[in-house]
Design an enzyme around this catalytic site. Structure first.
Site, PDB file in Angstrom:
ATOM      1  N   ASP A   1       3.603   2.449   3.799  1.00  0.00           N
ATOM      2  CA  ASP A   1       3.790   1.877   2.451  1.00  0.00           C
ATOM      3  C   ASP A   1       2.535   1.997   1.593  1.00  0.00           C
ATOM      4  O   ASP A   1       2.477   1.481   0.479  1.00  0.00           O
ATOM      5  CB  ASP A   1       4.308   0.429   2.504  1.00  0.00           C
TER       6      ASP A   1
ATOM      7  N   HIS B   1       0.156  -3.830   3.810  1.00  0.00           N
ATOM      8  CA  HIS B   1       0.019  -5.292   3.805  1.00  0.00           C
ATOM      9  C   HIS B   1      -0.859  -5.775   4.954  1.00  0.00           C
ATOM     10  O   HIS B   1      -0.892  -5.154   6.014  1.00  0.00           O
ATOM     11  CB  HIS B   1       1.402  -5.942   3.943  1.00  0.00           C
TER      12      HIS B   1
ATOM     13  N   ASP C   1      -1.109  -0.483   7.682  1.00  0.00           N
ATOM     14  CA  ASP C   1       0.003  -0.816   6.783  1.00  0.00           C
ATOM     15  C   ASP C   1      -0.592  -1.296   5.454  1.00  0.00           C
ATOM     16  O   ASP C   1      -1.708  -1.807   5.410  1.00  0.00           O
ATOM     17  CB  ASP C   1       0.859  -1.925   7.421  1.00  0.00           C
TER      18      ASP C   1
ATOM     19  N   HIS D   1       3.698  -8.943  10.721  1.00  0.00           N
ATOM     20  CA  HIS D   1       3.675 -10.245  10.035  1.00  0.00           C
ATOM     21  C   HIS D   1       4.169 -11.393  10.922  1.00  0.00           C
ATOM     22  O   HIS D   1       4.016 -12.559  10.559  1.00  0.00           O
ATOM     23  CB  HIS D   1       4.538 -10.198   8.763  1.00  0.00           C
TER      24      HIS D   1
HETATM   25  N1  Q9C Z   1      10.739  -8.467  -3.099  1.00  0.00           N
HETATM   26  C1  Q9C Z   1       6.023  -4.760   5.979  1.00  0.00           C
HETATM   27  O1  Q9C Z   1       5.608  -3.803   5.358  1.00  0.00           O
HETATM   28  N2  Q9C Z   1       7.325  -8.803   0.020  1.00  0.00           N
HETATM   29  N3  Q9C Z   1       6.438  -5.875   5.371  1.00  0.00           N
HETATM   30  C2  Q9C Z   1       8.249  -8.008  -0.713  1.00  0.00           C
HETATM   31  C3  Q9C Z   1       9.593  -7.687  -2.732  1.00  0.00           C
HETATM   32  C4  Q9C Z   1       7.396  -8.671   1.449  1.00  0.00           C
HETATM   33  C5  Q9C Z   1       6.389  -6.006   3.941  1.00  0.00           C
HETATM   34  C6  Q9C Z   1       8.514  -8.528  -2.082  1.00  0.00           C
HETATM   35  C7  Q9C Z   1       6.701  -7.452   1.972  1.00  0.00           C
HETATM   36  C8  Q9C Z   1       6.749  -7.369   3.466  1.00  0.00           C
HETATM   37  C9  Q9C Z   1       6.123  -4.702   7.474  1.00  0.00           C
HETATM   38 ZN    ZN Z   2       3.762  -3.281   4.807  1.00  0.00          ZN
END
Ligand code: Q9C
Ligand code: ZN
Length: 317
Positions: free
Chosen positions: A259, A172, A170, A136
């Site tokens: 994830d 995301h 991933d 990200h």
């Molecule tokens: N409070 C990676 O998997 N949003 N990043 C989370 C929960 C952010 C994930 C919301 C997710 C970022 C590297």
């Molecule tokens: Zn992720």
């Protein structure tokens, strides 16, 4: 198979994040890699190798000197207990800085670069256990638990030796990686992820985003609805791998997030543990020198088993 790992990742412990003005436990914890390393050791998988320190020019190709200095100085100014959400160089409220964050993030980049060095020396598959994650992070912005874009630094480095494809699996969308290579035709970015209409990072990762200028056609996005399981995921994986094959890269980098697992606390797909071995087999079947870069994955109780399953599929003779 060589597995690049440093315990210095423990220097970064985000502890808490903000959710509706409350503090909640942060999911991107040191336990993630500790669990993975313990499981790989128990099953006698791979050979752990410590990263070597790389000089800064490789990092400065992907992140501005000003951003790197900002991270270094901000972290140095913090006390042991401090945790800050900076209001510049950050695009969300999930990505805090602690005293040890800068050092941990730099070592994560070194883990990726050390892996790349092994590829250049003829290894076929190397697994870099990077933490904090990276996909990200963009030129001068942290976000999504990421500070330095490990996969992007290593892709840029390897691109001086031949064309590079990045496969991002991933959960995301890797907005940072996409952004860094959006106008380039020597680095292909292919990503399979949750529909950005409903999941982070919300504003990027739609199939209409396909690169621009010289890079037109060298970004490919496969957004998927929540609930996707092994079978449907594999169909898309095969298509994404086809994109990689057509590109004929000299090197493949996999942004490997776990994830996508069914019990991930922030995910939304339903992949099973044995399926990670299938994913890895499909990837290694391409016979392209491949560097695996760890991204997300937050189901701490199962991460060890997932990494073991995935690694089994990586091990080709
Ligand atoms: N409070 C990676 O998997 N949003 N990043 C989370 C929960 C952010 C994930 C919301 C997710 C970022 C590297
Ligand atoms: Zn992720």
């Amino acid at each position: 198979m060589k597995i690049i790992y440093s315990s210095d990742h423990k220097l970064h412990d985000p502890e808490w994040e903000k959710a509706h003005e409350k503090r909640v436990a942060h999911v991107e914890r040191p336990e993630r890699l500790i669990t993975i390393v313990r499981a790989l050791k128990e099953k006698n998988i791979g050979r752990l190798v410590s990263p070597t320190r790389f000089p800064f020019p490789a990092l400065y190709k992907v992140h501005s000197k000003e951003y790197v200095a900002f991270l270094r100085k901000t972290c140095a100014s913090l006390g042991e207990k401090d945790l800050v959400y900076p209001y510049t160089h950050s695009f969300d409220t999930y990505t805090p800085l602690r005293k040890g964050t800068y050092k941990a993030a730099k070592v994560a980049v070194d883990c990726a670069l050390t892996g790349a060095e092994f590829l250049l020396n003829g290894e076929s598959v190397v697994y870099s256990l990077c933490r904090p994650p990276g996909h990200h992070a963009s030129w001068d912005m942290m976000g999504g638990y990421c500070y330095f874009n490990n996969a992007a630094v290593v892709a840029d480095y390897l691109s001086t030796f031949g064309d590079v494809a990045i496969l991002d699996i991933d959960f995301h969308h890797g907005n940072g990686t996409q952004d860094i290579f959006y106008r380039r035709k020597d680095v292909l970015y292919v990503s399979i992820h949750a529909d950005p209409k409903v999941r982070f990072p919300y504003t990027t990762g739609f199939s209409s985003e396909s690169g621009s200028g010289e890079g037109a056609g060298f970004t490919k996005n496969y957004p998927l609805p929540l609930g996707i399981g092994d079978t449907q995921y594999r169909d898309v994986l095969v298509r994404a791998l086809k994109d990689v094959t057509v590109f004929q890269p000299s090197y493949l980098i996999v942004s490997a997030g776990f994830d996508t697992f069914q019990n991930d606390p922030i995910g939304g797909f339903t992949l099973t543990i044995p399926f990670y071995e299938t994913i890895a087999r499909d990837i290694t079947a391409l016979r392209i020198p491949t560097l695996i870069v760890q991204e997300g994955g937050y189901a701490v109780n199962d991460l060890g088993k997932i990494a073991v399953s995935f690694s089994k599929g990586l091990m080709i003779k």
